[in-house]
Design an enzyme around this catalytic site. Structure first.
Site, PDB file in Angstrom:
ATOM      1  N   CYS A  74      20.544  35.437  41.676  1.00 19.12           N
ATOM      2  CA  CYS A  74      20.892  35.426  41.829  1.00 19.12           C
ATOM      3  C   CYS A  74      21.726  34.687  43.427  1.00 19.12           C
ATOM      4  O   CYS A  74      21.041  35.185  44.425  1.00 19.12           O
ATOM      5  CB  CYS A  74      22.629  35.849  42.265  1.00 19.12           C
ATOM      6  N   CYS A  80      27.708  36.836  48.616  1.00 22.27           N
ATOM      7  CA  CYS A  80      28.842  38.444  48.367  1.00 22.27           C
ATOM      8  C   CYS A  80      28.668  39.678  47.680  1.00 22.27           C
ATOM      9  O   CYS A  80      27.273  40.466  47.368  1.00 22.27           O
ATOM     10  CB  CYS A  80      28.693  37.797  46.878  1.00 22.27           C
ATOM     11  N   PHE A 309      42.598  62.635  31.341  1.00 21.71           N
ATOM     12  CA  PHE A 309      42.369  61.653  31.712  1.00 21.71           C
ATOM     13  C   PHE A 309      41.486  60.488  30.960  1.00 21.71           C
ATOM     14  O   PHE A 309      40.923  59.488  31.043  1.00 21.71           O
ATOM     15  CB  PHE A 309      41.212  60.751  33.246  1.00 21.71           C
ATOM     16  N   GLU A 330      46.698  62.211  29.794  1.00 25.50           N
ATOM     17  CA  GLU A 330      47.120  61.117  30.587  1.00 25.50           C
ATOM     18  C   GLU A 330      47.915  60.660  31.369  1.00 25.50           C
ATOM     19  O   GLU A 330      49.241  60.826  30.575  1.00 25.50           O
ATOM     20  CB  GLU A 330      46.749  59.283  29.782  1.00 25.50           C
ATOM     21  N   CYS A 404      32.954  58.844  37.983  1.00 28.01           N
ATOM     22  CA  CYS A 404      32.821  57.665  38.419  1.00 28.01           C
ATOM     23  C   CYS A 404      32.396  57.560  39.496  1.00 28.01           C
ATOM     24  O   CYS A 404      31.982  57.075  40.314  1.00 28.01           O
ATOM     25  CB  CYS A 404      33.573  56.773  38.419  1.00 28.01           C
TER      26      CYS A 404
END
Length: 450
Positions: A74, A80, A309, A330, A404
């Site tokens: 890119c 960015c 979750f 959840e 994550c």
């Protein structure tokens, strides 16, 4: 504030930070984080910010390149903020993420996995099917910008395309910017969210893209603006939603009843979702991640499994195909209802779903008093420390933790191993976000006596 000396200086890069910058040391030992530099390189760098315990800098010249350095695809790389690692080859990226995970486990959790899992990877380009594009009208440039934030988050990157986003969106960012620029409300649209499922067969016999755009707008849109947006959506085969307020205000503009679906063919499952729902951004990697999680959990046909979750049931429903019963919990009530609907849609009767805030006291929750054999959890970045302290962990034969954020996984792994008598049997990384510094990981725990 003292003036920063921007005179270029030579730096030897010894490591990579969690956000993808090279680590060097000043002669006095002070750390310098250098954007655009890789471990093993010698670069000329220019300081950009100064802090008490470290400095920040950018690469101005590579004097000695690492073998893993490649040309970024890119032209906006370095400006960015969407990607931080396009100059790093794919193997180097995933091995660096693996080092981040192992370092966090050792440094924060004081644990080491008995087995390091082979990294999970999939397509490196055109994979991102969910995201948020920032929008800003810049009068000095006489144009409207649509894209991701620059490395300086005050600004929106002036891009026409993005190679990590699915091509149907990534190749049309310039066209999207031109659309917004043509609207009367161009200064009142701060963001556009995109999400993509699978193509949807239409009544006309043609498949529709299954891609939706959601326009956040701060003032009511005129009839002319709405007509322009609909014409754009029809031309590019997008569904389009408007969001005049909070999440609950989202409503379809065109078509009247958009359908959004994605499938998991390996388990013969189809999921319906709404335009702002959470789905995993990388469809190919998601299927591999689910398969890995189920293999590590090793749930048996007679088992009851607890899935925390649970979201739309991304893990819950595949689990239901092979166990006696699975219970998904959840925090967002809307996702819970859609998970129930998805179970019914797929003819699954052995999956229950409950709404509960997993960061609060759960002692009154009925499902907490039920017996389970195995636990799977996929928490947000903050991790699962509070819910783990409340669970009767002795009932579980195995725990699989999908993460994550490696620091929160490391913290929670330290709790399980050092305070609750579990063993970290295996851990590894998954490249959910190629070319970014984001680290997705998975870990499997068993009771120490096992």
């Amino acid at each position: 504030m003292a003036r920063i000396d921007q005179t270029p200086f030579e730096a030897e890069i010894t490591a990579l930070t969690h956000d993808g910058r090279g680590v060097a040391r000043r002669p006095d030992g002070k750390a310098v984080f250098v954007a655009g530099a890789l471990p093993g390189e010698r670069v000329m760098a220019s300081q950009t910010r100064r802090h008490r315990s470290f400095d920040e800098a950018r690469t101005v010249e590579v004097l000695q390149a690492a073998p893993e350095r490649v040309a970024p695809r890119c032209e906006h790389f370095g400006v960015c903020s969407g990607c931080a690692l396009q100059h790093f080859d794919g193997t180097g990226q995933i091995l660096a993420k693996q080092r981040v995970l192992m370092d966090n486990l050792e440094r924060i959790g004081h644990v080491t996995p008995e087995r390091v899992l082979a990294p999970l990877t999939d397509a490196a380009w055109g994979y991102r099917r969910k995201g948020r594009l920032s929008v800003r009208r810049v009068e000095k440039k006489g144009k409207t910008l649509v894209g991701f934030r620059e490395t300086d988050p005050r600004f929106v990157a002036d891009i026409a395309a993005c190679h990590t986003v699915i091509p149907q969106i990534g190749e049309r960012i310039g066209a999207l910017a031109a659309l917004v620029d043509s609207l009367q409300a161009r200064s009142d649209i701060p963001q556009i969210e995109f999400i993509a499922g699978d193509p949807i067969p239409g009544a006309d016999g043609d498949a529709h893209s299954g891609i939706a755009l959601t326009f956040r707008h701060m003032t009511p849109l005129s009839d002319a603006d709405q007509a322009a947006i609909v014409a754009f959506a029809q031309a590019h085969d997008f569904a389009v939603f408007l969001q005049p307020g909070g999440v609950d205000s989202v409503h379809p503009l065109w078509p009247v009843e958009p359908k959004l679906r994605f499938s998991l063919p390996q388990w013969d499952l189809e999921f319906a979702f709404r335009p702002l729902d959470f789905i995993q951004v990388n469809a190919g990697l998601n299927g591999k991640m689910i398969a890995s999680a189920l293999e590590l959990l090793d749930a048996q046909p007679h088992d009851r499994v607890l899935d925390l979750f649970a979201g739309l049931g991304n893990f819950t429903l595949p689990l239901a195909r092979s166990v006696r019963e699975v219970v998904g919990v959840e925090g967002e009530a809307g996702l819970v209802q859609r998970a129930r609907d998805n179970a019914m849609r797929n003819g699954i009767a052995n999956a229950q779903f409950h709404a509960a805030d997993l960061a609060k006291d759960l002692s009154e929750e009925s499902w907490m008093r039920e017996g389970f054999d195995r636990l799977l959890l996929d928490p947000p970045r903050s991790g699962a420390d509070f819910v783990l302290t409340q669970l009767p962990l002795k009932q579980f034969k195995r725990i699989v933790y999908v993460s994550c954020h490696p620091a929160s996984l490391a913290r929670d792994a330290g709790y399980l191993v050092n305070q609750r008598g579990w063993k970290l049997r295996a851990a590894g990384v998954m490249d959910m976000f190629p070319h970014t510094a984001h680290v997705e990981s998975i870990a499997m725990f068993e009771p120490r006596q096992a």
